[in-house]
Scaffold this motif. Sequence first.
Motif, mmCIF file in Angstrom:
data_model
loop_
_atom_site.group_PDB
_atom_site.id
_atom_site.type_symbol
_atom_site.label_atom_id
_atom_site.label_comp_id
_atom_site.label_asym_id
_atom_site.label_seq_id
_atom_site.Cartn_x
_atom_site.Cartn_y
_atom_site.Cartn_z
ATOM 1 N N ASN A 114 1.211 6.894 -6.601
ATOM 2 C CA ASN A 114 0.129 7.857 -6.740
ATOM 3 C C ASN A 114 0.519 9.219 -6.200
ATOM 4 O O ASN A 114 -0.004 10.221 -6.633
ATOM 5 C CB ASN A 114 -1.134 7.355 -6.027
ATOM 6 N N GLY A 115 1.405 9.269 -5.274
ATOM 7 C CA GLY A 115 1.848 10.536 -4.724
ATOM 8 C C GLY A 115 2.579 11.376 -5.763
ATOM 9 O O GLY A 115 2.670 12.591 -5.647
ATOM 10 N N MET A 116 3.104 10.743 -6.820
ATOM 11 C CA MET A 116 3.807 11.479 -7.870
ATOM 12 C C MET A 116 2.879 11.844 -9.017
ATOM 13 O O MET A 116 3.258 12.584 -9.894
ATOM 14 C CB MET A 116 4.974 10.650 -8.386
ATOM 15 N N ALA A 117 1.651 11.340 -9.037
ATOM 16 C CA ALA A 117 0.695 11.642 -10.101
ATOM 17 C C ALA A 117 -0.058 12.927 -9.768
ATOM 18 O O ALA A 117 -0.143 13.329 -8.613
ATOM 19 C CB ALA A 117 -0.291 10.490 -10.259
ATOM 20 N N ALA A 118 -0.567 13.580 -10.805
ATOM 21 C CA ALA A 118 -1.368 14.786 -10.610
ATOM 22 C C ALA A 118 -2.527 14.751 -11.590
ATOM 23 O O ALA A 118 -2.452 14.135 -12.634
ATOM 24 C CB ALA A 118 -0.516 16.030 -10.847
ATOM 25 N N ASP A 119 -3.583 15.389 -11.226
ATOM 26 C CA ASP A 119 -4.700 15.498 -12.151
ATOM 27 C C ASP A 119 -5.347 16.867 -11.993
ATOM 28 O O ASP A 119 -5.102 17.579 -11.040
ATOM 29 C CB ASP A 119 -5.707 14.363 -11.969
ATOM 30 N N ASP A 120 -6.122 17.231 -13.000
ATOM 31 C CA ASP A 120 -6.824 18.511 -12.991
ATOM 32 C C ASP A 120 -8.032 18.357 -13.899
ATOM 33 O O ASP A 120 -8.187 17.356 -14.594
ATOM 34 C CB ASP A 120 -5.906 19.633 -13.493
ATOM 35 N N ASP A 121 -8.899 19.329 -13.917
ATOM 36 C CA ASP A 121 -10.099 19.294 -14.738
ATOM 37 C C ASP A 121 -10.069 20.443 -15.743
ATOM 38 O O ASP A 121 -9.482 21.492 -15.485
ATOM 39 C CB ASP A 121 -11.355 19.449 -13.869
ATOM 40 N N ALA B 216 0.831 -1.204 0.000
ATOM 41 C CA ALA B 216 0.000 0.000 0.000
ATOM 42 C C ALA B 216 0.863 1.251 0.000
ATOM 43 O O ALA B 216 0.580 2.226 -0.706
ATOM 44 C CB ALA B 216 -0.935 0.004 1.204
ATOM 45 N N GLY B 217 1.931 1.227 0.753
ATOM 46 C CA GLY B 217 2.851 2.377 0.778
ATOM 47 C C GLY B 217 3.495 2.583 -0.574
ATOM 48 O O GLY B 217 3.656 3.713 -1.039
ATOM 49 N N GLY B 218 3.842 1.501 -1.227
ATOM 50 C CA GLY B 218 4.428 1.600 -2.563
ATOM 51 C C GLY B 218 3.431 2.177 -3.555
ATOM 52 O O GLY B 218 3.773 3.004 -4.392
ATOM 53 N N LEU B 219 2.219 1.737 -3.453
ATOM 54 C CA LEU B 219 1.182 2.272 -4.325
ATOM 55 C C LEU B 219 0.933 3.745 -4.028
ATOM 56 O O LEU B 219 0.733 4.551 -4.920
ATOM 57 C CB LEU B 219 -0.121 1.481 -4.168
ATOM 58 N N MET B 220 0.958 4.068 -2.753
ATOM 59 C CA MET B 220 0.769 5.469 -2.378
ATOM 60 C C MET B 220 1.903 6.314 -2.926
ATOM 61 O O MET B 220 1.684 7.421 -3.379
ATOM 62 C CB MET B 220 0.708 5.618 -0.849
ATOM 63 N N ALA B 221 3.093 5.782 -2.912
ATOM 64 C CA ALA B 221 4.231 6.546 -3.406
ATOM 65 C C ALA B 221 4.069 6.803 -4.904
ATOM 66 O O ALA B 221 4.351 7.892 -5.383
ATOM 67 C CB ALA B 221 5.533 5.803 -3.125
#
Length: 184
Positions: free
Chosen positions: A29-36, A22-27
């Motif tokens: 996702n922690g580098m991803a960004a999104d916007d609308d 889970a921590g690895g997955l969080m890491a």
Amino acid sequence: MKNLMTQNTLFRRAALTSAVVAGGLMAVNGMAADDDADISATVVVPITIDNVVDMNFGSFSAPTGAASTITLGTGGGLTPGAGVVVIDDTAAAAARFDISGLASQAFSITIAATVTLTETVGGVATMDLTTSWDDDGAAENNAVSSSLDVVGEASVFIGGELAVAQNQLAGDYAGTVNAAFEYE
């Protein structure tokens, strides 16, 4: 008791493995960004056309010496060619189309260059009309485009030159001129 310790150890290892995953997955996702992004669209009023005056050449006599013409200006005036005599020009009128739509918008003009008028009783005699048009009832410049005014209105006037044969068959003649207008 040993069995209970083994279960606790297995549970702790599973919990630790889950936390690491889970921590690895969080890491990641922690580098991803999104916007609308907002979406918009504007639908404008459609261009509309209204034929308010039909074209009419009035009454005239055919030439006896040679073929000739009679011209109807976009302002409604008649000019007879050699041998053609205007009998009644009170009904003479250029066709007029009123166009409405989006204020100040340019539009294209497409009008048939030639039209055939056919004698309405027997249908055997014809006369060919070469059209002319403008957007002011005077220029006869056959413009390919014009613009609606600040309130979204314009007019297009159609006249033309009608070919009259020597001893053209007497009678009423009819035809149709098509005018199309489209936003540019």
